[in-house]
Design an enzyme around this catalytic site. Sequence first.
Site, PDB file in Angstrom:
ATOM      1  N   ASP A  80       3.574   4.274  -5.802  1.00  0.00           N
ATOM      2  CA  ASP A  80       3.089   3.048  -5.184  1.00  0.00           C
ATOM      3  C   ASP A  80       2.176   3.328  -3.985  1.00  0.00           C
ATOM      4  O   ASP A  80       1.209   2.604  -3.751  1.00  0.00           O
ATOM      5  CB  ASP A  80       4.268   2.190  -4.739  1.00  0.00           C
ATOM      6  N   LYS A  85      -3.299   2.826  -1.609  1.00  0.00           N
ATOM      7  CA  LYS A  85      -4.498   3.438  -1.035  1.00  0.00           C
ATOM      8  C   LYS A  85      -5.739   3.105  -1.853  1.00  0.00           C
ATOM      9  O   LYS A  85      -6.784   2.743  -1.308  1.00  0.00           O
ATOM     10  CB  LYS A  85      -4.305   4.957  -0.961  1.00  0.00           C
ATOM     11  N   ALA A 205       9.038  -4.398  -0.654  1.00  0.00           N
ATOM     12  CA  ALA A 205       8.941  -3.117   0.041  1.00  0.00           C
ATOM     13  C   ALA A 205       9.658  -3.206   1.396  1.00  0.00           C
ATOM     14  O   ALA A 205      10.833  -3.565   1.453  1.00  0.00           O
ATOM     15  CB  ALA A 205       7.469  -2.716   0.184  1.00  0.00           C
TER      16      ALA A 205
END
Length: 308
Positions: A80, A85, A205
């Site tokens: 992930d 990125k 997250a």
Amino acid sequence: MLKIMICVNPNKDKELTNTKKLLDYFKQFDVKVIMSDIFKRPYFENEPLSDTLLSGYDIEYIPEYAAFKKADLCVVFGGDGTILKIAKKASQGGAYILGMNMGRVGYLAELEINEIELLDPVLKVNSADEIEHLPDITVDSRMMLKCEIVRGGNTVFTAMALNEVVISKGAVSRMAGLQLKCNGKNIISYRADGIVISTPTGSTAYCMSAGGPIIDPGLDCVCAVPVCPYMCLNSGAVVFSGSSVIEVVFKADKLNEAFCTVDGKSTKSIYDGDVVRITKAPTETKLLRLKDIDFYTRLNEKMNLANN
């Protein structure tokens, strides 16, 4: 002809084993393969990978910024973090992203290494415009955030986030004074270790770890969750509409410096009176979905995997 950019970290894909497997697979289709020209540079003290492990393959090596503008599809090898990125770069040119999981959980990734053949329908199209019309293939558009640090009325830093923006106290044990505002109105003031401003994508997250809600990625909203707030009886989470202008004002008391981190990578110092302004970004991340798995099924599968 479909233009495909392969994004891979050679330190993680040892000997580029998986990359070469993908390149061999592409040979049966009429596609153009693009890679960053960094692969034409010396690899540490060795010859460029374009002349060694990737020799014999028909690859166009161009500067990374140009590659993201040219590509129709970015195939990303990694977890992930790697996809986060790449997402910010690929979104600028509107390229689709297909994640090949090489991480621990791979929540954003679509395929495992042994599922490459599921790409067949995509590789048979003549242009990117045809991809969204393919049966059984969907484009999962994810909202992104624009983060600005405003100091003395001037914007000193700008970045994009797919997951979250985090304002934190760093390694110092004292709590940070943080004032949360929405559309110019004061919402709440916290004394906390920090605050997470999350997209629906990022809700699974850091936001989730901080006690925030899990949000369906189809919703157009932003969630603010304090991290270890003092004298806050519940999680303190607040959900705003996606059109909101959210501001977090850092108020230095016994803590002279805090930090603003975007998607776990770009970190900048903030000081007394600095404002971190967060708005919906003008671009989206377009994740290519090849399997008929809904958000909640994927969530359960990945979270169970993470707990094993």
